[in-house]
Design an enzyme around this catalytic site. Structure first.
Site, PDB file in Angstrom:
ATOM      1  N   ASP A 234       0.860  -1.184   0.000  1.00  0.00           N
ATOM      2  CA  ASP A 234       0.000   0.000   0.000  1.00  0.00           C
ATOM      3  C   ASP A 234       0.903   1.244   0.000  1.00  0.00           C
ATOM      4  OD1 ASP A 234      -1.705   2.117   0.511  1.00  0.00           O
ATOM      5  OD2 ASP A 234      -2.651   1.196   2.259  1.00  0.00           O
TER       6      ASP A 234
ATOM      7  N   GLU B  99      30.248   8.117   4.844  1.00  0.00           N
ATOM      8  CA  GLU B  99      30.387   6.724   5.276  1.00  0.00           C
ATOM      9  C   GLU B  99      30.355   5.800   4.067  1.00  0.00           C
ATOM     10  OE1 GLU B  99      26.815   4.729   7.018  1.00  0.00           O
ATOM     11  OE2 GLU B  99      26.191   6.792   7.430  1.00  0.00           O
TER      12      GLU B  99
ATOM     13  N   CYS C 112      26.480   8.393  10.023  1.00  0.00           N
ATOM     14  CA  CYS C 112      25.839   9.633   9.572  1.00  0.00           C
ATOM     15  C   CYS C 112      26.311  10.864  10.335  1.00  0.00           C
ATOM     16  CB  CYS C 112      24.323   9.508   9.694  1.00  0.00           C
ATOM     17  SG  CYS C 112      23.626   8.164   8.710  1.00  0.00           S
TER      18      CYS C 112
ATOM     19  N   THR D  29      14.059   3.462   1.937  1.00  0.00           N
ATOM     20  CA  THR D  29      14.793   4.504   2.666  1.00  0.00           C
ATOM     21  C   THR D  29      16.193   4.705   2.085  1.00  0.00           C
ATOM     22  OG1 THR D  29      15.645   2.970   4.359  1.00  0.00           O
ATOM     23  CG2 THR D  29      13.518   4.010   4.775  1.00  0.00           C
TER      24      THR D  29
ATOM     25  N   HIS E 230      18.492  14.751  12.290  1.00  0.00           N
ATOM     26  CA  HIS E 230      19.012  13.778  11.331  1.00  0.00           C
ATOM     27  C   HIS E 230      17.826  12.973  10.811  1.00  0.00           C
ATOM     28  CE1 HIS E 230      21.101  10.580   9.394  1.00  0.00           C
ATOM     29  NE2 HIS E 230      20.736   9.691  10.288  1.00  0.00           N
TER      30      HIS E 230
ATOM     31  N   LYS F 101       9.360  11.257  15.502  1.00  0.00           N
ATOM     32  CA  LYS F 101       9.735  10.482  16.686  1.00  0.00           C
ATOM     33  C   LYS F 101      10.772  11.249  17.520  1.00  0.00           C
ATOM     34  CE  LYS F 101       9.233   6.031  14.223  1.00  0.00           C
ATOM     35  NZ  LYS F 101       8.162   5.389  14.999  1.00  0.00           N
TER      36      LYS F 101
ATOM     37  N   ASN G 285      17.307   9.209   1.897  1.00  0.00           N
ATOM     38  CA  ASN G 285      18.365   9.182   2.906  1.00  0.00           C
ATOM     39  C   ASN G 285      19.712   9.539   2.275  1.00  0.00           C
ATOM     40  OD1 ASN G 285      19.888   8.719   5.175  1.00  0.00           O
ATOM     41  ND2 ASN G 285      19.341   6.565   5.378  1.00  0.00           N
TER      42      ASN G 285
ATOM     43  N   SER H 289      25.155   6.158  13.629  1.00  0.00           N
ATOM     44  CA  SER H 289      25.098   4.831  14.239  1.00  0.00           C
ATOM     45  C   SER H 289      26.466   4.412  14.748  1.00  0.00           C
ATOM     46  CB  SER H 289      24.578   3.817  13.218  1.00  0.00           C
ATOM     47  OG  SER H 289      23.234   4.086  12.897  1.00  0.00           O
TER      48      SER H 289
END
Length: 417
Positions: free
Chosen positions: A31, A83, A115, A158, A250, A259, A309, A342
């Site tokens: 979807d 990276e 990142c 992403t 970020h 979030k 991204n 990360s």
């Protein structure tokens, strides 16, 4: 008088093709709302082997120099945050230096920490100038990456790619940074990694989000404490985070900014001297304020939603998008920025938008950068993804851009600009 140091101008480079995210969703039997509403995506940049992290970095830097009439004789430092380097020893910075024919009397190096590498390079440049070691010279910081997870993987929607070049100087027309006012938090985790020899990254998605939010909370609290000591924010009718005009995050995918913003607000709500909402559930609900997100975050995501991204460049693509949308309105206002890499490291810092931000962003001509791209089918996207990385197609570079032309005996040769 304290020296003003920060970002004078910026430029953006992206691959010349993109795939519509709804087309990708339908091709995968998903979807489209899962990718659009669920991730916040609209389009995804698609690079071919000729558009590697070097060519994107050099294009962004060349564009910055040309658009902003940069005096290259005054550049004393060139840092590339990435990276997705192309060699274990030779830095991308050396390629960019050569392709742009920059002066030899400068420091060049790459900065790598997932990142976060671009922000690490930016801080090195800012502190070099602020310390006086730069002796009036400027610095060029380029964030460049290609996010690649592979066809039909969980991370496929992403992906993306691009570069953002930043001119750092004592004329911070875009953003005068609060030098030394930083909060940082680091931890040894395996949330995202790309072992030597692998083209695609490995990621523990849910764990990586947890790591991001945890490190960000530590970094934000560190910044908040210092900002309070300097009288820039305080506990009053507004939360400390609400006293920043905008907060940029970020953005591995756009929904992550929502979030992250809720987590920053939760830090304030949990730590407030005035207890505020009485229960953890009520605090969680207050943290998710739609009004706060719309006012402080939403307008920064326009470019990220259309590119995808870009790892080290993600935060600075958000900065470009924010100032492109509201540069004039934000003049002389303080904004916050959150960088995460990360592995992991997070840094929260702040700065004041310059009075010439809108003028500088107009020169960056971001609408044209995106308008020149070609929309491709999912079938063409898959063909490009399956091409060998070391055999670029014979395509003439567009004016003002660079492309990888060939690799001979492991030596990369570029054409263009």
């Amino acid at each position: 008088m304290k020296k003003r140091v920060g970002i004078e101008a910026l430029a953006v480079a992206v691959p010349r093709r993109y795939v519509d995210i709804e087309d990708l969703a339908r091709a995968r039997g998903v979807d489209p709302a899962k990718f659009t509403a669920g991730l916040g995506a609209k389009e995804m940049a698609v690079n071919d082997p000729g558009e590697d992290s070097v060519s994107l970095a050099a294009t962004a830097a060349a564009r910055l120099i040309q658009q902003q009439s940069v005096d290259t004789s005054k550049i004393g430092m060139l840092v590339v945050g990435t990276e997705t380097g192309v060699d274990h020893s030779k830095p991308i910075a050396s390629h960019v230096h050569g392709l742009l024919k920059l002066p030899r009397s400068m420091r060049t190096f790459d900065s790598q920490h997932a990142c976060y590498g671009g922000t690490a390079g930016l801080m090195a440049a800012v502190e070099w100038i602020a310390s006086g070691a730069g002796a009036g010279r400027t610095a060029l910081v380029v964030c460049t990456d290609i996010a690649r997870y592979g066809l039909k993987t969980a991370g496929e929607p992403t992906q993306g790619g691009g570069a953002v070049a930043l001119l750092v100087s004592e004329t911070p027309d875009l953003l005068a940074m609060d030098v030394g006012l930083n909060g940082v938090c680091t931890s040894d985790v395996y949330d995202f990694w790309r072992p030597v020899g692998r083209r695609e990254a490995l990621v523990d998605g849910h764990y990586s989000i947890t790591c991001y939010l945890d490190a960000m909370a530590g970094a934000y609290r560190g910044w908040r404490q210092r900002a309070m000591e300097q009288g820039l924010v305080r506990w009053d009718s507004k939360l400390p985070s609400e006293q920043l005009s905008r907060i940029l995050y970020h953005v591995p995918f756009c929904k992550m900014a929502r979030k992250a913003h809720a987590q920053v607000r939760l830090c304030d709500l949990e730590d407030a001297t005035d207890p505020g909402p009485a229960t953890p559930e009520a605090r969680d609900e207050a943290a998710k304020s739609q009004a706060s997100y719309d006012a402080q975050v939403a307008k920064s995501l326009g470019l990220n939603a259309r590119v995808g991204n870009v790892y080290t460049a993600s935060l600075y693509l958000a900065l470009a998008g924010q100032l492109h949308a509201e540069g004039a309105a934000l003049a002389n206002q303080r904004i916050g920025l959150l960088s995460y890499g990360s592995g992991c490291c997070a840094e929260f810092y702040s700065g004041v938008v310059g009075e010439k931000a809108a003028e500088r962003m107009a020169r960056a001509d971001l609408d044209s950068v995106l308008a020149k791209r070609e929309r491709v089918s999912v079938e063409e996207y898959e063909r490009l993804m399956n091409l060998p990385y070391d055999a670029p197609e014979a395509i003439a570079p567009e004016p003002g851009t660079f492309r990888l032309a060939e690799i001979v005996e492991h030596r990369r040769k570029y054409a263009g600009a």
